[in-house]
Every structure is written in C-alpha cells, then in structure tokens.
Design an enzyme around this catalytic site. Structure first.
Site, PDB file in Angstrom:
ATOM      1  N   GLU A 444       0.803  -1.218   0.000  1.00 51.64           N
ATOM      2  CA  GLU A 444       0.000   0.000   0.000  1.00 51.64           C
ATOM      3  C   GLU A 444       0.842   1.277   0.000  1.00 51.64           C
ATOM      4  OE1 GLU A 444      -4.142  -1.472   1.966  1.00 51.64           O
ATOM      5  OE2 GLU A 444      -2.555  -0.971   3.369  1.00 51.64           O
ATOM      6  N   GLU A 523      -4.887 -10.062   0.431  1.00 52.96           N
ATOM      7  CA  GLU A 523      -5.742  -9.860   1.598  1.00 52.96           C
ATOM      8  C   GLU A 523      -7.177 -10.112   1.155  1.00 52.96           C
ATOM      9  OE1 GLU A 523      -5.206  -6.065   3.525  1.00 52.96           O
ATOM     10  OE2 GLU A 523      -3.018  -6.191   3.415  1.00 52.96           O
TER      11      GLU A 523
END
Length: 1009
Positions: A444, A523
C-alpha cells in the site's frame, strides 16, 4: 555547533552509517556439532536488563552540541528486547492509514520521543583477537550507536538486522554500549503499517566472534531437469580475508551425500532423485559450510516455483495458497516475539489447515522463515514498506485525487535509495529459506519508479522466485508504468464478481498489454469481529479457476494491549482510542482469526473447514456411493486421511463407523461406497464424513480432525403434534386480549401486536413484553450498512397496530388477527405485517406473520421476535447448526444436529461486543430452567439466539469487560438473519445473504412445558 550525526534521522540519503553490508541470516559456530545442533559458542546474546532513560523529545536527549548527557546511576531499567510502551514509557497508539505526525517528508516532529539504552560488556584480552560484530535484529524506528564513548554508527529499517563491526572499538575489561532509539525518522514515512505503533529494541541483540578470515555470505540456488529427476545445487560464496570454504551435504535423513572444497567462489552438487520440498512434506537437505575455524549450517529445501500458462506451479504441480497475513503481535510483549510464541502461532495454523503466510508488512524475525521452511509453509516475504498515509495527507478533500497522492513516495527521488534498500534487505537476508517462494516489494504505497527499480533489482538478483506487489495499479497517470517485473495479479478484497470478471476476460489496465497473470488475493475475507462470512464463496472460485492461486486472510490475530484484570477478574484488552492518542482508528486492529491471547475465533474454525483437504458429494443414482476429491497438492489422501462417518435422522445417530480411504492422488477424485449404509426415508437425514489424520504429525495426534462434510440426504418439514382441541377463555379488552386455559394465562397487547405476558402453571415465562425485532447489535462488518440501518430507524422501531380482532377457532382455541406497521420517528413505514396467532387448549401458540417490506429501504438485519425470559432459564437445546455460531454465509464449521448448551457457553466474547452466537437452520429450540421450558418450532428453518445480554448492551459497550448480564435470558427468534460478510474492509454483503425479500412469511409454534 551540532554534530553532523544529529540529522541522520531526517536524511533519506543516510540510511546506514558504520554498518556492514547485507548478508543472509546465519549464526556462525565453532564446530560442525554446534552448527547442526543450532547452539553456537560464537554468539553472545546481550538480551536482558539494560539501563534506560526515556525522553519526550530528541532535544532533551541530545545537547545542541550533539552530546549525550546522562548519569547511569539515575537511569531506570528496561528488558531487552521489548517495546518501551509495554514497559510503561510513552504512549500506545493505533492508526491504520494516517501518519501519526505531520506529513512533511523527510522531516519528523522535534518532539520525537527517544529511549537511551546502556549496557556493559566485559571482554578478556584473549577474546579481542577475534573480529567482533554487533547485531541488532530489530529496532523501531532508528538508532544511533556509541561504543566506549565513540560514535559507531546509525541505522534504520525497523524490521531488519543492522550489523556493526566493533572490533576496533572494544577494549579489555569493561565496555559500554550506548544506543539512542528514536520513535520516528525519515524511514517512518515508509513504515505506516496497520498496527499498534511501538518503539524500542524489540528483537535480539548479540555479539558474534569471528576469525580474521571468514565466509561473509552465500547464496544457495537450485535447478532441475524437466522431470525433476536430477537437481543441481550451486552455492555462491563471498569470503573475507584469506578464508577458504569446505562443504558437506547431508540428506534429509542425515546421511552424508557429498563433500567439497576448498573453494572461494562456488560449490556445485548434483543430486539424483532429489527429495523435493513442499508445504505438505517439508523435508530439507542440510548443508554445512566451514573454513576450519568456523562452521555454518544451512537447511536446503529443493523446490522450484514458477508461473506457466497463468498458473502458479511448485515442482511442476499447481498449488493453492490457503494463507493468512501475520503481524508480530502479542498483548503483553507487543512486537517482541519469541520462538515459543511464533511456534504457538505456527502450530495453530497447521491445526487449522493453513499452508501459507504473508509477513505483513515487513520481514519477521530472521529465524521465523527458518521455522516456516522446517514446518512447511509457503511465505510471501514482504519488505518493510508501507506509505499508505500519503493517500490521506490532504485530509480527504474531494478536489484532491487521493490515488495520485497515494503514489507520491513511490515516485519521489529522495526515497528511491530507501525503497531499494528495504527491498534488498528483505531479499538478501532470507534468500536461503526455501519457504520464501514470493518476494513482495511492500504494501500500500502506490506504484512508481522507485518500486520499478526495486523490482528490476529483485528479478536480476534472484530470478528463481516470483515477485509480488498489490498496489501496482495506483500510479501517477502522467507516466506510463512498467509492470514487467511482477508475476502475480494481486488484489485486496476483490469481490467474487470481480474474480469472475478477471477469469472471464474482463478488462485489464492497458499497461499490462493483455498479460493475464495468476490471480492472488493477498488480503481477503477481512476477519474482523464476527466474520468472515464469505469464505466459502471465494473458495468455490479458488477451486474453480486454475489461475486463482489462493488468498491470505486479513489477518491472523487481533491486536490489543493487555490492560490487567477487572475487579471481577475479567481480562482487559485495549485498542485504538483507549490511550488518549490522536489520530486513531478504534478497534480496526481487532481483525484476526484468533483473539490476542490466541484462542481461535469461530472465523478460524470456519476457514479451517472451508480449506479442508477433502470434499465429498453424493453420486446421484448410486445408493450409498459418494465422490471424494483430494484438494491436497502433493499428498495421496489415502496415505494421510482416514474417514469417519455418522448417519443421523432428526438429530439421532443411526449408524457410525470408520473406513479406509483408497489411494487418492492429489487433485483427483474417486468414488467410495459406505458399507452397509442404510439411509432411512423421511425426516431430516444427514450423513457426515469426518476427515482425520491417519498418523501423528508435528502438532497433532493420530485422529486429529482435519475437516468434515455434512450431506443432507433427506429434508422434510419439521412438524409438531397437532394443536390440542378444547375451548379456552377469551377476555377481549380495549388494551389487551387475555387467553387462558387450565394451565396457562397469556395477555396479548393490542398496542404492540404481541404477547406481553405468558404464565404457565403459575410460572411467569416473560419478564418483559415480547418485541418485534428487526435490528441487531452491529458487527464490525456491519459498520457501513449500519449507517443506513440507523438512518432509517431499524434500531428504534415504533409499532402501529391498525386492527386486532380476537375470535374462537374451529377447535375451540383463540385466534387473534392483527394488522400492524413498523416505522421510526420521522421515517416512513418500512414493514407491513399481518399476524395471526392461534392459541390452543394447552397453551400452544401458532404464529403466522406475513410481512411486506418496502423495497426502497435497505435490507433488514433480521426479522423476528425478542423474548425476555427469567434469568434462571439458563440451558438451551436446539436442532440447528451448531455448536459454533452459524449464519447464512458463515456455517461451514457448524453441523446440523441437536445440541444442548448452557446459555453462558453460547456467548462468543468478541472483545468489541457485537452480534454473536446466533444459530441458523433451526427446526426447534428450547430454553429451560430445568423445571419449565419454552420451545419454538417451525416447518421452515429459522435462526435463534439465546444470550445474557441485550443487543442494546452489545451495541453500547466498547469492550467486552464492560458488559454485565441484563438480568434476563434474551431469546431472539428470527425468520432470518442477514449474513455477516466481511465488509469492514471488504466488499458489501453478497445479495443472496441479505434479508431483502419484499414478501415473506414467518410461521412458527411456541409451546410451554
């Protein structure tokens, strides 16, 4: 004038000063026996008590002239390794995305908390003939080092080893090590991971004694013939001084296969019919390298990871990752994790069919991957990089493109060296661990030139592994990105529709040039609170699409800080917002498959059975024959699993037994007939297959349950006996209708359309009037839809009864028919109900509720009734899905059967209270005090919940330790309960799991006994 070193922590060009270069992780030993036993006489741990002084700011710790001023006699004591917040200094903080300081890279606040550590080491004159290396395996966030008052260096990157040669700084006798640790530095812009923020020397510190010439680094590489019948092992060497290296290679069983040497640059071994490593059979060779003065042992797992035709292959076989994301986290020790703590995690994972770990979002302790290699886990080894806070640096202004800001550091030249350094340190340290099958460039942080350069370096340095980075599609639109170094199409929380779209030719980013890589969810199924609720939906697609190589649940454990005990001896756990910090993200860190203290959530039990190694289905047209599919990748299920079975009718066991599973190769199916199976006709008939380990493993005894399948072979509506004939007394008043018989007296409230009182054989069954129930205590996964639910008043319904008529039925009982609507203050009516209540001569109540929902409103959390029974009603029996909580999208760990439980044991103690412990698919449920009981039964399966707490209590409380029993036994009887999903960080609840029908009827029976 200040010293130049005082600005290193705000200079991204000064990442490491005085440190050695990177190398793979190993501990040198004095003999081969030491090396193979992993007990080194050359390693001197400096763990233990250090003198410590905490400062609120850097300027308090360091004078303007760059001097440290301290009196060791006045210092406190702190254990090393540890996090100073867990030892009572500073303040805990939890933030997910937002930086905990102003965004002004590379600068950090002047009020930068620091910890000064001092330790003494005694050295003999003789010992100083060796070369000495001081290792710090983990320090958050950066540190300055002095040895005997001399400045020795500086380093950052919290989760990687910093090694200093201190040979020239040591002296005979007492030596003083002084370490100043800063809470923040320029590197903190790259360490914005979703976790509790802690500081200090949190991993091992030790000295290594080495000879003048030694082996500095080595890289073990494998190659194979196409049929994997021959393996070539090459060992690239990097030596210091005049060292020459000898090698010995041992088989997994311990026999000596070959010796070689002396060499300075490379060894080569050829192994015929090699034993190949995989997570199901993690057998490793052992390589011992030595210079005659020093010995190093290295486990070698022979395996090859590759992508072929869009499919991930290990040793030529397609594999699936059944993975979790794992942080280093403990409620008492914080980031400081011992081998014993790590082994506890790994054991739990093995017990629950997990075969893969993503080290989110940084390298774990250097020995952790060695454990994974030994025990059998595939690892996405992730670099210590996340700059998610860049996306929030404009405060969410709607005229600023969040995604453009997201990638700022990924393209910022001043962070190019730091990003490459962090990726290198991850790869080089763990390159000899076979468990590391994928390198991840970080998490991220957007995509840009800095990550492209890092990815190119990885592919050049180690082309044998796959390269991963999820956030690659977030880039500055003014430039054309290069994705050529990536091997996987990684997504977070992609919906099942998006997965289907990808494999059905959906549109790709134009810069992929049509390259459809293997799909991976790094995820998914966000496991926050009561969830995840959609694991089976994803698993169906993992099984369906060869190119979907699996996923990694977010995440393994709840993050919390242990806060002691309440006066009632209940443990206290704290999370974001409990420490007075700003910013914080509340309980968003409580999103694991296990509690902080490692008790499994029901979500872990759900995931375990979703990823079970074997699945069964009925073979149509062949009585007693079933098809089994082996979802293991390398193991014959017949060698690994024994079958148990249990045939039940209406919850009663009719037959059970054990049987051998025939040889069943990986990824294949076979048909098996259950001998003597006599399936009855009528009722509800289930056949459950239990999959048990044939032999004991590292973490289980023989017979350990690996999973189960329950097949419903017959399902007829569940009927109670017919209503009893006979007349009842009916007293029809303006406020209530009283219906009474020989053993009962019920009052029906005309204003609510429900019973306000039920007395049976002089026992009061209701402590409060019944209630219509359309709301639930929001789960963590409800946090977004709950805004809509509360906006339309589902949590504050009002009832308007338009008519209520009482009459006598044909058999002499009472019939009450009413029409009512449910709305909230200032909100339009969202539900119309026509209710018919029939009461027979023995007090049996048959309810039939026909409902019409206004489709303009959001779907309902639930629909049903809420009953308040005396608290003495503390025991429940039900025929439904149990014994774990079960929901329409979360019941793979539950089985349809008859269960008897105490009300207290039916509560799932989520640390953030929320809806819990409902049971779907119920045919009947009974709550009793041992003398009296109330039973609900229905032809159509319903959901029920029995609790000591009201949904209002669960919604209001922020911590489990705040809850106190309400004084009643609360029994919720629901036509249906919407699913739980994983929307706290995943997609919205799937439509099939929403209570969104416009018309439905809830028919049920209540019987008092």
């Amino acid at each position: 004038m200040s010293q130049p070193w005082t600005t290193f922590h705000e200079n991204p060009q000064m990442l490491h000063v005085g440190t050695c270069g990177e190398r793979s992780y190993y501990i040198p030993c004095a003999s081969e026996e030491e090396a193979r036993a992993e007990q080194s006489g050359r390693q001197f741990l400096l763990n233990g008590d250090w003198a410590f002084r905490y400062y609120d700011s850097f300027s308090q710790a360091v004078s303007p002239e760059g001097e440290l001023g301290f009196d060791e006699e006045d210092m406190d004591v702190i254990p090393v390794p540890s996090c100073w917040q867990n030892q009572g200094w500073g303040r805990h903080m939890y933030t997910n995305v937002r930086y905990p300081f102003p965004v002004d890279p590379p600068f950090v606040p002047d009020e930068n908390p620091c910890g000064l550590y001092v330790r003494h080491v005694d050295m003999s004159q003789e010992s100083l003939s060796a070369r000495w290396f001081l290792n710090f395996e983990g320090v958050d966030a950066c540190f300055y080092l002095w040895v005997n008052g001399e400045f020795a260096g500086y380093s950052q990157v919290s989760h990687s080893t910093s090694e200093f040669e201190v040979t020239g700084l040591l002296q005979p006798g007492d030596n003083t090590l002084c370490v100043l640790v800063l809470q923040w530095c320029d590197g903190s812009y790259l360490e914005d991971q979703d976790k509790l923020r802690m500081s200090g020397i949190f991993r091992d510190v030790y000295l290594l004694a080495r000879p003048q010439g030694f082996l500095w680094d080595y890289f073990v590489k494998e190659s194979f013939t196409k049929d994997f019948k021959e393996a070539t092992i090459t060992v690239d060497l990097e030596t210091i001084g005049d060292a020459e290296v000898f090698a010995a290679l041992y088989s997994p069983e311990g026999s000596l296969l070959a010796t070689a040497g002396p060499e300075r640059e490379r060894f080569t071994f050829v192994v015929e019919d090699p034993v190949l490593w995989n997570a199901e059979s993690p057998r490793q060779y052992n390589l011992v390298l030595n210079t005659r003065e020093e010995y190093i042992a290295q486990a070698v797992g022979l395996r090859q990871i590759e992508v072929r035709d869009g499919v991930v292959l290990l040793n030529g076989t397609a594999i699936k990752f059944r993975g979790v994301n794992r942080h280093d986290s403990d409620p008492v020790t914080g980031y400081t994790i011992s081998r014993e703590q790590a082994l506890r995690d790994l054991a739990l994972m093995k017990l629950h069919n997990i075969n893969a770990i993503r080290t989110s979002h940084y390298p774990n302790a250097p020995w952790f991957l060695q454990l994974c290699s030994r025990l059998g886990f595939y690892v996405i080894a992730e670099a210590d990089i996340e700059s998610h806070g860049s996306a929030e640096k404009y405060g969410g202004l709607d005229y600023v493109d969040r995604d453009e800001a997201y990638a700022d550091l990924a393209d910022d030249p001043q962070f190019s060296l730091a990003i490459l350094d962090r990726v290198k340190r991850c790869v080089i340290r763990d390159k000899n661990c076979c468990a590391a099958v994928i390198w991840s460039l970080g998490n991220e942080s957007g995509w840009g030139e800095n990550f492209e350069a890092a990815g190119r370096w990885v592919k050049e340095y180690d082309p044998s592994r796959l390269v991963h980075y999820e956030n690659f599609l977030t880039y500055h639109k003014a430039r054309r990105p290069d994705f050529s170094m990536l091997d996987l199409y990684s997504r977070m929380y992609a919906s099942v529709e998006e997965v289907d779209d990808y494999f059905n030719g959906g549109e790709l980013d134009e810069n992929l040039h049509g390259r459809r890589m293997p799909f991976i969810q790094c995820e998914y199924i966000h496991a926050m609170g009561n969830g995840p609720g959609d694991a089976e939906d994803y698993q169906q697609r993992i099984m369906k699409y060869p190119g979907f190589c699996g996923g990694f649940v977010w995440e393994w454990c709840d993050h919390a800080v242990y806060g002691g005990q309440t006066p009632g001896n209940r443990p206290v756990y704290r999370y974001g917002g409990d420490f007075g910090e700003f910013p914080h993200d509340g309980n968003f860190c409580m999103d694991g498959l296990v509690y902080p203290y490692r008790l499994p959530h029901t979500g872990l039990l759900e995931f375990k059975n979703v990823v079970r190694p074997l699945r069964a289905e009925k073979v149509e047209g062949e009585k007693g024959t079933f098809r089994f599919h082996n979802y293991l990748d390398f193991t014959d299920a017949g060698d690994f699993i024994t079958l148990g079975y249990e045939l039940c009718q209406d919850g009663e066991t009719l037959q059970s037994g054990e049987m051998e599973l025939p040889s069943l190769a990986p990824h294949s199916s076979c048909q098996v007939a259950v001998p003597g199976l006599d399936v009855p006709e009528g009722g509800i008939v289930t056949l459950t297959f239990f999959y048990r380990a044939k032999e004991a493993g590292d973490f289980w005894e023989a017979g350990h349950e690996l999973g189960f399948d329950q097949l419903v072979l017959c399902e007829e509506p569940f009927f109670l006996d017919a209503p009893a004939p006979g007349e009842v007394r009916i007293e029809d008043g303006p406020q209530a209708v009283v219906v009474a018989g020989g053993d009962f007296r019920y009052e029906f409230d005309r204003r609510r359309g429900l019973f306000s009182s039920m007395v049976y054989k002089n026992k009061t069954l209701l402590t409060r009037p019944m209630e219509w129930n359309v709301y639930r205590a929001p789960t963590d996964n409800d946090q977004y839809i709950d805004k809509k639910w509360t906006a339309v008043g589902y949590d504050r319904p009002t009832i308007k009864v338009y008519s209520a008529e009482a009459s006598r039925g044909a058999a002499g009982g009472a019939v009450i028919t009413c029409r009512l609507g449910i709305a909230a203050v200032y909100i339009a009516k969202f539900l119309d109900i026509t209710a018919t209540w029939t009461i027979d001569a023995k007090g049996r109540i048959d309810g039939r509720l026909h409902c019409q929902r206004d489709a303009r409103f959001p779907y309902l959390p639930r629909f049903g009734l809420r009953l308040f029974l005396p608290k003495e009603f503390g025991f429940a029996e039900y025929f439904g899905y149990g014994p774990t909580e079960s929901y329409v999208d979360k019941h793979q760990a539950a089985r349809l059967g008859v269960y008897a439980q105490t009300v207290d044991s039916m509560f799932e103690p989520y640390l953030m209270p929320q809806e819990n412990s409902s049971h779907m698919g119920c045919r009947y449920g009974t709550v009793t005090d041992g003398a009296y009981s109330l039973t609900c039964a229905a032809e159509r399966p319903f959901s029920m919940n029995v609790s000591r707490y009201t949904q209002e209590q669960l919604k209001e409380a922020r911590h489990h330790d705040e809850l106190a029993p309400c004084g009643d036994t609360v029994w919720c009887l629901d036509y249906a309960m919407s699913g739980v999903g994983s929307n706290s960080c995943g997609p919205a609840l799937l439509e099939p799991y929403r209570l969104d029908a416009q018309n439905f009827t809830f028919a049920f029976t209540l019987v008092a006994q």
